[in-house]
Design a protein around this motif. Structure first.
Motif, PDB file in Angstrom:
ATOM      1  N   ASP A 271      38.819  44.204  74.208  1.00  0.00           N
ATOM      2  CA  ASP A 271      39.722  43.091  74.500  1.00  0.00           C
ATOM      3  C   ASP A 271      40.974  43.687  75.123  1.00  0.00           C
ATOM      4  O   ASP A 271      41.040  44.879  75.375  1.00  0.00           O
ATOM      5  N   LYS A 272      41.969  42.836  75.345  1.00  0.00           N
ATOM      6  CA  LYS A 272      43.115  43.253  76.165  1.00  0.00           C
ATOM      7  C   LYS A 272      43.875  44.465  75.623  1.00  0.00           C
ATOM      8  O   LYS A 272      44.398  45.259  76.374  1.00  0.00           O
TER       9      LYS A 272
ATOM     10  N   THR B 170      41.613  40.077  83.063  1.00  0.00           N
ATOM     11  CA  THR B 170      42.513  40.621  82.048  1.00  0.00           C
ATOM     12  C   THR B 170      43.165  41.914  82.524  1.00  0.00           C
ATOM     13  O   THR B 170      43.860  42.568  81.755  1.00  0.00           O
TER      14      THR B 170
ATOM     15  N   SER C  49      46.356  37.426  87.079  1.00  0.00           N
ATOM     16  CA  SER C  49      46.473  37.790  85.663  1.00  0.00           C
ATOM     17  C   SER C  49      46.281  36.558  84.781  1.00  0.00           C
ATOM     18  O   SER C  49      46.803  35.485  85.082  1.00  0.00           O
ATOM     19  N   LYS C  50      45.552  36.747  83.678  1.00  0.00           N
ATOM     20  CA  LYS C  50      45.338  35.622  82.754  1.00  0.00           C
ATOM     21  C   LYS C  50      46.604  35.286  81.984  1.00  0.00           C
ATOM     22  O   LYS C  50      46.692  34.239  81.366  1.00  0.00           O
ATOM     23  N   ASP C  51      47.572  36.186  81.998  1.00  0.00           N
ATOM     24  CA  ASP C  51      48.843  35.910  81.308  1.00  0.00           C
ATOM     25  C   ASP C  51      49.649  34.865  82.060  1.00  0.00           C
ATOM     26  O   ASP C  51      50.594  34.333  81.573  1.00  0.00           O
TER      27      ASP C  51
ATOM     28  N   ASP D 221      35.501  42.827  83.527  1.00  0.00           N
ATOM     29  CA  ASP D 221      36.418  42.657  82.390  1.00  0.00           C
ATOM     30  C   ASP D 221      35.721  42.960  81.068  1.00  0.00           C
ATOM     31  O   ASP D 221      36.290  43.601  80.191  1.00  0.00           O
TER      32      ASP D 221
END
Lengths: 171, 162
Positions: free
Chosen positions: B145-146, A59, A169-171, B139
């Motif tokens: 969270d993000k 993330t 990136s998870k995006d 993470d």
């Protein structure tokens, strides 16, 4: 058919010029253009998809910086584009490890030391360049920590303390 | 009436799209060369620096620290040492034989609530822990969270070398 009739027939049959309908093609190109502009990247890190190097997902949102790159794939270790060590079954060949210190990868250290010396020499004559000891590691996601630790330890001894990991990136 | 009709016909014209198309065709190959379908980001994980002997002789300043041990057999273990040197450990067992990342996040939030001034965590993974699992741990402990607040943004490795 009389002469007049023949003339009319020729005029009808052979149009001198025709126009291609390109409006729909322009529409298509604009859609492609917008998609490509969205995917445009000026990132200093370029990943070439490879079965031996699959980066983990994260993330993280920080863009990569342009520093020295160490690539640890399933089969070998690279410093920038030059191969320095081989990996087989998630282990380094014993000949590449130091006899006294099994965590120390000698060929990797020699290459990193060369790069560090070069950066330090440049910084002596150019005030704008400074050796910061930053390194960006591209490590395969299945790599065990035992192997990663050896790479980090060796880079630390060569003066590269500031380790950064490249991730997808998870995006 | 006839003149009016002629004028009306003249007002419709066809746009010449050929030069526009030329520009687009020139730009598309350039963009194709610099396109990135994988967006690469980075995580900082600085290693301990070599310090001079003079610095080693100075008495260490007491400060709280958190060490997170990662084991594929025992799961996670948070070892928190406060300013007075008191050690507190919290274990997170495996869930169905794999590391329980959800419980790790919950525990990290609780520890942050207890020690809001600590911003760093030292990771101590076992030799067989994969890089993917280390990144997942990083993470979880870095932020909730993000988009929300940070937990322990400074993640370092406790066991580098010998």
């Amino acid at each position: 058919m009389g002469r007049r009739g023949l003339k009319k027939y020729i005029e009808k049959r052979a149009p001198s010029a025709f126009k291609i309908q390109i409006t729909s093609m322009v529409d298509m190109f604009i859609i492609i253009l917008v998609f490509l502009l969205k995917s445009f990247s000026t990132s200093p890190v370029n990943i070439v998809p490879n079965e031996h190097l699959r980066l983990p997902q994260s993330t993280a949102s920080v863009d990569p910086v342009d520093v020295l790159k160490i690539i640890v794939s399933k089969s070998s270790v690279f410093v920038e584009d030059s191969k320095v060590a081989d990996i087989a079954n998630n282990e380094f060949d014993k000949s590449q490890l130091d006899v006294a210190d099994k965590e120390f990868i000698r060929p990797l250290y020699e290459e990193l030391d060369k790069k560090a010396q070069k950066a330090k020499d440049i910084s002596k004559v150019n005030d704008t360049v400074e050796f910061e000891g930053k390194v960006l590691m591209q490590v395969d996601r299945e790599m065990p920590y035992s192997l990663l630790r050896k790479v980090m330890y060796t880079s630390m001894l060569a003066g590269y303390y500031d380790v950064k990991f490249a991730v997808v990136s998870k995006d | 009436m006839r003149i009016h009709r002629t004028r009306s016909n003249d007002s419709t014209f066809e746009l010449n799209l050929a030069p526009f198309l030329d520009i687009i065709i020139s730009v598309i190959p350039l963009l194709l060369l610099s396109v990135a379908f994988i967006h690469v980001k980075m995580i900082a994980a600085p290693t301990p620096q070599v310090v001079s002997e003079d610095n080693l002789k100075k008495p260490p300043v007491p400060e709280a620290s958190i060490v997170l041990r990662i084991s594929k057999v025992n799961g996670f273990e948070f070892a928190v040492t406060d300013v007075k040197g008191k050690l507190m450990t919290t274990n997170i067992a495996l869930s169905n034989g794999i590391l329980n990342f959800d419980a790790l996040l919950t525990t990290a939030i609780k520890i942050k609530e207890t020690y809001p001034n600590i911003s760093s965590v030292q990771l101590s993974p076992n030799a067989d822990v994969s890089f993917d699992e280390i990144i997942k741990v990083m993470d979880r402990v870095r932020h909730k969270d993000k988009v929300s607040e940070l937990l322990f943004p400074d993640v370092t490795f406790a066991t580098i070398g010998g």
